[in-house]
Write a protein that holds these residues in place. Structure first.
Motif, mmCIF file in Angstrom:
data_model
loop_
_atom_site.group_PDB
_atom_site.id
_atom_site.type_symbol
_atom_site.label_atom_id
_atom_site.label_comp_id
_atom_site.label_asym_id
_atom_site.label_seq_id
_atom_site.Cartn_x
_atom_site.Cartn_y
_atom_site.Cartn_z
ATOM 1 N N PHE A 187 -39.209 -35.479 16.691
ATOM 2 C CA PHE A 187 -38.873 -35.304 15.277
ATOM 3 C C PHE A 187 -40.148 -34.971 14.513
ATOM 4 O O PHE A 187 -41.210 -35.539 14.771
ATOM 5 C CB PHE A 187 -38.256 -36.576 14.710
ATOM 6 N N ARG B 210 -41.805 -34.005 10.455
ATOM 7 C CA ARG B 210 -41.579 -34.008 9.014
ATOM 8 C C ARG B 210 -42.843 -33.528 8.303
ATOM 9 O O ARG B 210 -43.960 -33.889 8.687
ATOM 10 C CB ARG B 210 -41.189 -35.410 8.539
ATOM 11 N N ARG C 237 -32.138 -29.574 11.889
ATOM 12 C CA ARG C 237 -32.633 -30.496 10.875
ATOM 13 C C ARG C 237 -31.570 -31.539 10.566
ATOM 14 O O ARG C 237 -30.376 -31.239 10.532
ATOM 15 C CB ARG C 237 -32.993 -29.757 9.583
ATOM 16 N N TRP D 135 -35.733 -34.634 8.623
ATOM 17 C CA TRP D 135 -36.617 -34.347 9.754
ATOM 18 C C TRP D 135 -36.117 -33.096 10.483
ATOM 19 O O TRP D 135 -34.923 -32.810 10.521
ATOM 20 C CB TRP D 135 -36.638 -35.503 10.750
ATOM 21 N N SER E 250 -44.779 -37.120 13.020
ATOM 22 C CA SER E 250 -43.955 -36.794 14.178
ATOM 23 C C SER E 250 -43.621 -38.070 14.930
ATOM 24 O O SER E 250 -44.427 -39.002 14.982
ATOM 25 C CB SER E 250 -44.650 -35.796 15.107
ATOM 26 N N LEU F 246 -34.645 -41.201 10.744
ATOM 27 C CA LEU F 246 -34.314 -40.324 11.870
ATOM 28 C C LEU F 246 -32.804 -40.260 12.070
ATOM 29 O O LEU F 246 -32.126 -41.288 12.071
ATOM 30 C CB LEU F 246 -34.977 -40.835 13.152
#
Length: 345
Positions: A155, A157, A210, A214, A241, A323
């Motif tokens: 993930f 961001r 997405r 994230w 991440s 998440l």
């Protein structure tokens, strides 16, 4: 007040004498050097007892340890040490997380609030969930343990107001440009893959998109040429991440969180995600990941019906970091997907 062996022993004696639930509970073994701590832990392991051992430094700092490798807390606050000793003693008596919380509240209402918060104080509690915990991220926890659908869940961001472009990220990892440009979905890979079953080729594929603020990228093994264009990767603006990796054949599951270019880990490196014990914070109390301790405790209290600790942990990741993975998109094959591009000659 600086903590010494005498002040600690006297304070615990008063605490235990003042509460019926702590009568007869002695002070945990106290060591004054790493060597002595090793001996303490070794004796506990020989007795098949992973109870709390304390290391008291010369400067009055107390370090709590469970077993040889797990440092549970570091504090110079005497009241916090007393609370943590009491918490460990009550937990050892057994019972659910809610029952332990009730017992701590009977000892001291503030301690009950603190236990429910999951932190070292009774502030900053996570709001109650109020919905199905298996909808946001935890739905994938069970299959992920068995390396399905992918062994790596990554993930990414960017800073507030920016987004990490999912297509560009997938391309930088090595996704087939033609499939990315065509908007290929997971169901498309399964439908057109005539040479070999997708079940065989999925090790060469990735899914991306997405959700929850994230950008996610799921895969098994990324090509060696991933990140070949360092400037393009930097241009994505990634500031955070999270990477969850599963190696089920070896029963190794890791959690890696990077923020602003550094690993958030209390100097422990990549952290192995294990079947943690309910009611026992998985990370260093008061440390950099204490926000996750709090979220795990909230998940335990909100969802006693969830028996899988991986599902609870994933739900805590959703509540604390946001998440998520779109369950319906994966179920219906609508999630964006691609195979890794063929190697150039």
């Amino acid at each position: 007040m600086e903590i010494t062996q005498g002040t600690l022993a006297e304070a615990w004696q008063r605490t235990a004498a003042g509460h019926a639930l702590l009568h007869g509970v002695g002070l945990p073994p106290v060591a004054f050097s790493d060597e002595a701590l090793d001996e303490c832990v070794e004796r506990a392991e020989e007795a098949e007892d992973e109870g709390l051992c304390l290391l008291l430094d010369e400067n009055g700092t107390v370090r709590g340890h469970y077993g040889a490798y797990r440092e549970a807390f570091v504090t110079s606050d005497l009241e916090q040490v007393l609370y943590l000793i009491a918490e460990a003693a009550v937990r050892r008596r057994g019972g659910s997380v809610a029952e332990v919380a009730d017992a701590m509240e009977r000892i001291d209402p503030a301690w009950g609030r603190r236990f429910r918060s999951g932190g070292l104080d009774d502030t900053g509690t996570v709001e109650a969930c109020g919905r199905d915990p298996l909808e946001g991220l935890a739905w994938i926890a069970g299959s992920w343990r068995e390396q399905h659908p992918y062994t790596t869940l990554a993930f990414f961001r960017a800073a507030p107001g920016r987004t990490v472009d999912a297509e560009r990220l997938a391309l930088l990892y090595g996704a087939d440009p033609a499939q990315v440009a065509a908007g290929t979905r997971l169901k498309d890979l399964k439908a057109v893959d005539s040479g070999r079953a997708h079940g065989d080729r999925q090790w060469e594929s990735c899914c991306f998109g997405r959700a929850g603020g994230w950008t996610f990228l799921l895969y098994h093994d990324a090509p060696r040429r991933a990140f070949a264009n360092k400037e393009a990767y930097t241009a994505l603006g990634i500031e955070e991440s999270v990477r969850l990796s599963a190696t089920s054949a070896k029963a190794i599951y890791t959690f890696d969180y990077l923020r602003d270019g550094r690993r958030v880990d209390d100097d422990q490196g990549v952290l192995e995600l294990i079947w943690y014990e309910r009611g026992l914070a998985p990370y260093l109390r008061g440390g950099e990941l204490d926000f996750l301790n709090r979220a795990v405790r909230r998940a335990e209290l909100d969802h006693p019906e969830v028996t899988d600790t991986f599902e609870l942990y994933f739900h805590a990741l959703e509540k604390s970091l946001g998440l998520r993975l779109p369950r319906r998109d994966f179920t219906e094959g609508e999630v964006r997907a691609a195979y890794w591009a063929a190697k150039s000659s």
